[in-house]
Design a protein around this motif. Sequence first.
Motif, short mmCIF file in Angstrom:
data_model
loop_
_atom_site.label_atom_id
_atom_site.label_comp_id
_atom_site.label_asym_id
_atom_site.label_seq_id
_atom_site.Cartn_x
_atom_site.Cartn_y
_atom_site.Cartn_z
N HIS A 95 58.44 -29.77 14.75
CA HIS A 95 59.60 -30.59 14.35
C HIS A 95 60.91 -29.97 14.81
O HIS A 95 61.87 -30.69 15.08
CB HIS A 95 59.60 -30.78 12.84
CG HIS A 95 58.35 -31.42 12.32
ND1 HIS A 95 57.32 -30.70 11.78
CD2 HIS A 95 57.96 -32.72 12.32
CE1 HIS A 95 56.35 -31.52 11.44
NE2 HIS A 95 56.71 -32.74 11.76
N ALA A 117 53.26 -34.12 16.96
CA ALA A 117 53.53 -33.77 15.57
C ALA A 117 52.54 -34.44 14.64
O ALA A 117 52.14 -33.86 13.62
CB ALA A 117 54.96 -34.16 15.20
N LEU A 173 63.91 -35.20 10.12
CA LEU A 173 62.51 -35.06 10.50
C LEU A 173 61.72 -34.38 9.38
O LEU A 173 60.57 -34.76 9.10
CB LEU A 173 62.39 -34.25 11.80
CG LEU A 173 62.81 -34.98 13.07
CD1 LEU A 173 62.93 -33.97 14.22
CD2 LEU A 173 61.83 -36.08 13.43
N ALA A 177 58.50 -35.89 7.35
CA ALA A 177 57.22 -35.19 7.45
C ALA A 177 56.72 -34.70 6.10
O ALA A 177 55.60 -34.20 6.02
CB ALA A 177 57.34 -34.01 8.42
#
Length: 213
Positions: A95, A117, A173, A177
């Motif tokens: 990330h 990812a 991000l 996540a």
Amino acid sequence: MITVVVEGLDFAGKTTICREVGQRLTAAGTAVTESTTCLSGGAMDRLVDTVYQARRLPSLLRSAVYHAAYVADLFPAAHSGRGKGGVLIQQSYIHRVLAYDRASDRPVLGWIAARLARQLRRQVDLWIYLDCPLDRRQRRYRASGQRDERDEHRFSPGQQPFEERLETELRQLAKRAGYTFIDNTGDDHQDVVDRITALIDQRMVSRRMEART
């Protein structure tokens, strides 16, 4: 093995926190493995640092090397201790590279990183984001006395707009996540270490219960 990723930008406190968490777990009898892939150690870490210092290299080439640092993480066997119990602690993950791609307007490499990812996500049990704003990280850098070309450039006034954009991208991000955000703006790291250690202990208990069923 419980795999823990501790993320954050430079001088957010990743190295200090990871070291102290590792010491706490080791003292409690838990085997701890430090990652040597990614950007946190080993030959790849040295290559990344060398490429960064080479100012004449195109930024796209430097970014490609950063992406290469994560290739080993696609293969669990890259970590000698993985699968043998205990805890593997890794600083930074894909990330961070994706955030640099987005902040630098590199859509092609960003597209690749976004897809990798998703695959790498399945290999991590606990995500930690050390939340520390740019002004605090700048003060830590100045107080550290660690002067090198890379950090002098990163924390220079002219670089501030990019660093602010990078921080925004990485925080976004990390939220998507599912990272656990932990404030690390203070000088006393014990509360942060306590919290991370407790989260690891909880995950280890859950893993043991799953193994019994």
